[in-house]
Design an enzyme around this catalytic site. Structure first.
Site, PDB file in Angstrom:
ATOM      1  N   GLY A  69     -29.842  97.304 -58.325  1.00  0.00           N
ATOM      2  CA  GLY A  69     -29.910  98.339 -59.347  1.00  0.00           C
ATOM      3  C   GLY A  69     -31.134  98.167 -60.230  1.00  0.00           C
ATOM      4  N   GLY A 120     -26.811  96.838 -56.056  1.00  0.00           N
ATOM      5  CA  GLY A 120     -26.683  98.288 -55.972  1.00  0.00           C
ATOM      6  C   GLY A 120     -27.023  98.860 -54.615  1.00  0.00           C
ATOM      7  N   GLU A 143     -25.016  88.194 -58.069  1.00  0.00           N
ATOM      8  CA  GLU A 143     -24.712  88.411 -59.490  1.00  0.00           C
ATOM      9  C   GLU A 143     -24.365  87.146 -60.271  1.00  0.00           C
ATOM     10  OE1 GLU A 143     -24.567  92.262 -57.490  1.00  0.00           O
ATOM     11  OE2 GLU A 143     -23.752  90.295 -57.023  1.00  0.00           O
ATOM     12  N   ASP A 151     -20.250  93.842 -58.202  1.00  0.00           N
ATOM     13  CA  ASP A 151     -19.658  95.137 -58.508  1.00  0.00           C
ATOM     14  C   ASP A 151     -19.926  96.117 -57.363  1.00  0.00           C
ATOM     15  OD1 ASP A 151     -22.429  95.228 -59.156  1.00  0.00           O
ATOM     16  OD2 ASP A 151     -22.099  96.893 -60.549  1.00  0.00           O
TER      17      ASP A 151
END
Length: 370
Positions: A69, A120, A143, A151
């Site tokens: 992301g 992402g 992460e 996520d």
């Protein structure tokens, strides 16, 4: 520069193949809010357009499909250096809406997952019904190294991996190759990089039928043959090679014992050594969060997963650990994050539990209508 390039390739019987290319090669096609907002409305359009036979989602260049992301702008949003005070909530909300829509897209959606695919990028890839991996694929959920958790649906796909592999990957940020992805359920077909152009050519030549089954039959036939012609380049699966070791390391009830087992492992294997290194350097708070995340989400529906992850991500954006991890790794690049909790033993369980508390009522949740 256009953030996403949309190309239509004419095919047989009045059909067309849509190619959507993340167009930011310099940033390794990092997923921006602009990309999300360009791509999201296209999915229902393609679904409803009878002339669309299949969609290919790929990234510009050969280095990455999508390396994650837009962390830099998320960081600005977290520290208040952004014109939009709601940027973090907006980004994650719209990203998860898009990821969920990809999971639910019924026409053939092919993601070309060559090169780096992280964070992402994996969110875009994981829900597609045809996930192509190549000899260059390097896939990870790193992460734990930036004080966050896996996520973009990680609660869903990590819990569905064989054995205890999902927890291991979440805690250690271990990289996956193409064979690993096929084994753990993140890759459907292995196709060598030199056949990237052939994929579009052969899809154009399919004698397309009109119903959904015909569309999937056509795509599967093409990918199956390309895979058969590529398999000699398939690497060895590190996950399969170390499967028994991974399960033994994860076979403890408490997180502290799992982490102790990883750190105590004596090995000359580079893949396992990297896993140990990530655990040594990673955020203890993130490890506690990941452990709790995967336990809590084990029986959630896909919709509930994304709703729960939005709560977690927004709270992580406010809690400080995520911002500090990004600062150390990507902003100041000093590689010295000042983690809130210096060791696993000092992590306050009440702090972790607080990250799961929703700021919204069920009806007011931004993803209530998924």
């Amino acid at each position: 520069m256009t953030a996403i390039l949309f190309t239509e390739h004419a095919a047989t019987n009045g059909k067309k193949i849509i190619q959507a290319t993340l167009n930011s090669e310099k940033s390794l096609n990092a997923l921006t809010l602009e990309m999300i907002e360009l791509l999201a409305p296209k999915l229902p359009e393609w679904e409803a357009d009878d002339s669309v036979a299949a969609v290919i989602l790929d990234g510009a260049g050969d280095k990455a499909f999508c390396a994650g992301g837009d962390i830099r702008n998320l960081y600005k949003g977290m520290v208040g250096d952004n014109d939009n005070p709601d940027f973090v909530e907006t980004f994650f909300t719209e990203e998860y809406q898009l990821d969920h829509a990809i999971h639910c897209f019924t026409k053939p959606l092919i993601v070309w997952g060559g090169g780096i695919v992280m964070g992402g990028g994996l969110g875009l890839m994981a829900g597609a019904n045809y996930r192509v991996v190549t000899e260059t694929s390097r896939i990870a959920m790193p992460e734990v190294s930036i004080g966050l958790y896996p996520d973009v649906g990680g609660s869903w796909f990590l819990n569905r991996m064989p054995g205890r592999v999902g927890l291991f990957l979440g805690l250690t940020a271990s990289g996956l190759n193409a064979a690993d992805c096929r084994y753990v359920g993140l890759g459907d077909r292995f196709v060598s990089t030199d056949k990237r152009g052939l994929l579009i050519e052969q899809l154009q030549a399919v004698e397309w039928g009109s119903d959904l089954e015909d569309l999937h039959h056509g795509v599967n036939t093409v990918l199956r043959q390309l895979e058969q012609d590529s398999l000699e380049q398939l690497p060895e699966s590190q996950v399969l090679k170390h499967f028994d070791t991974i399960n033994a390391l994860m076979d403890h009830y408490e997180l502290k014992d799992i982490v102790a087992a990883i750190l105590a492992l004596e090995t000359d294997d580079r893949w396992l050594q990297k896993a140990q290194g990530a655990v040594k350097a990673g955020s203890p708070a993130a490890m506690a969060l990941i452990f709790a995340q995967l336990k809590r989400s084990k029986h959630l529906s896909l919709k509930e997963v994304f709703q729960a992850e939005l709560v977690l991500s927004l709270n992580c954006g406010k809690a400080g650990e995520f911002a500090e991890g990004v600062r150390a790794l990507l902003i100041d690049k000093d590689g010295k994050p000042d983690w809130r909790f210096k060791s696993l033993e000092t992590v306050e369980q009440s702090w972790v539990e607080g990250l799961f508390v929703s700021p919204w009522s069920e009806a007011d949740h931004p993803l209530a209508q998924l």
